[in-house]
Design an enzyme around this catalytic site. Structure first.
Site, mmCIF file in Angstrom:
data_model
loop_
_atom_site.group_PDB
_atom_site.id
_atom_site.type_symbol
_atom_site.label_atom_id
_atom_site.label_comp_id
_atom_site.label_asym_id
_atom_site.label_seq_id
_atom_site.Cartn_x
_atom_site.Cartn_y
_atom_site.Cartn_z
ATOM 1 C CG HIS A 92 -14.670 4.484 -25.232
ATOM 2 N ND1 HIS A 92 -14.452 4.553 -23.794
ATOM 3 C CD2 HIS A 92 -15.948 4.232 -25.345
ATOM 4 C CE1 HIS A 92 -15.640 5.176 -23.240
ATOM 5 N NE2 HIS A 92 -16.654 4.754 -24.256
ATOM 6 C CB SER A 133 -18.740 4.280 -21.858
ATOM 7 O OG SER A 133 -18.703 5.661 -22.046
ATOM 8 C CG MET A 134 -24.271 6.689 -19.246
ATOM 9 S SD MET A 134 -25.797 7.168 -20.171
ATOM 10 C CE MET A 134 -26.369 5.458 -20.517
ATOM 11 C CG PHE A 150 -24.376 8.472 -24.095
ATOM 12 C CD1 PHE A 150 -25.325 8.906 -23.675
ATOM 13 C CD2 PHE A 150 -23.704 9.325 -25.224
ATOM 14 C CE1 PHE A 150 -26.315 9.977 -24.224
ATOM 15 C CE2 PHE A 150 -24.581 10.369 -25.443
ATOM 16 C CZ PHE A 150 -25.738 10.581 -25.095
ATOM 17 C CG ASP A 195 -11.534 6.071 -23.788
ATOM 18 O OD1 ASP A 195 -12.145 6.342 -24.489
ATOM 19 O OD2 ASP A 195 -11.822 5.246 -22.820
#
Length: 251
Positions: free
Chosen positions: A226, A95-96, A26, A196
């Site tokens: 992250h 992530s996303m 994202f 994270d």
């Protein structure tokens, strides 16, 4: 053709035997996935495609015109293009991008042979994002979330500000995908950083408990934050993902 920021361009690397779709996060770009893509191509010989999702890699103004359906649509388009080659298809994402990886696996089990979600969003949050999403008076833009990286002097190419409307969209999407995780049946290697600061590490447990994969594994990263695909464990991620996909091909 979108006017991409330098380093955010979509990429494709030709190989043989299998294809891998790599999905960024994202507000991020293909820059965060290029190293992983190169290693999967160079060391394991896979064809690799790294699309830049709609609204990403250009400007927050462009992102504000998009929502989750656009981002998922971009991922679906790239998936079907790879599938049309006729080779087995794998998906990995950060992530996303990891959330999209899970969503694709749930919706297209007949196409995807295996997945590797990395620090994926799956519905477990610390509450901070919810406060923004529920605030009627929230500004149109909030500070960016990029570059959560432990390694020194490494920067993620990501927006410095995020459209609040897009935050609301991704929050809704993580809940929806979280509700269909049981439809994920392909072999799954969940990769999660112990520390994270963007996605709660407990998302890894949520994924492991909800998917229906007979072969599900969890790899903890001890030396990355992250954006792990740019961090200290990037070589480990590439090696383990490539080995996982190769093992599936041989089974």
């Amino acid at each position: 053709m979108a006017n991409y920021l330098e380093g955010a361009e979509p990429f494709e690397m030709s190989g043989k035997g299998a294809s891998v779709l790599v999905l960024h996060g994202f507000t991020g770009t293909t820059q965060s996935m290029r190293y992983l893509g190169e290693k999967l191509n160079d060391q394991f010989g896979f064809t690799v495609a790294g699309p830049c999702l709609p609204g990403h890699g250009t400007s927050p103004d462009e992102m504000e015109k998009t929502d989750f359906l656009d981002w998922m649509g971009g991922a679906e388009k790239a998936l079907h293009q790879l599938a049309d080659r006729g080779d087995p298809v794998f998906v990995t994402g950060l992530s996303m991008g990891g959330m999209l990886t899970l969503g694709l696996a749930a919706q297209f089990p007949e196409i995807i042979r295996g997945i590797v979600p990395i620090n994926a969003i799956a519905g477990k949050n610390d509450g901070g994002l919810a406060e923004v999403v529920l605030n009627r008076s929230a500004p149109a833009r909030v500070p960016g979330i990029g570059s959560d990286i432990k390694a020194p002097n490494v920067t993620e190419l990501a927006y410095s500000e995020v459209p609040t409307s897009c935050l609301r969209s991704v929050y809704l999407a993580q809940a929806a995908i979280g509700d269909i995780l049981h439809k994920v049946i392909c072999p799954t290697l969940v990769i999660q950083s112990r520390e994270d600061h963007v996605v709660h590490p407990d998302n890894s447990y949520r994924i492991m408990h909800r998917i229906s994969s007979v072969d599900s594994r969890l790899l903890w990263l001890e030396n990355s934050y992250h954006v792990a695909t740019l961090d200290n464990d990037k070589e480990l991620i590439a090696q383990r993902a490539g080995e996982f996909f190769t093992e599936i091909l041989k089974s």
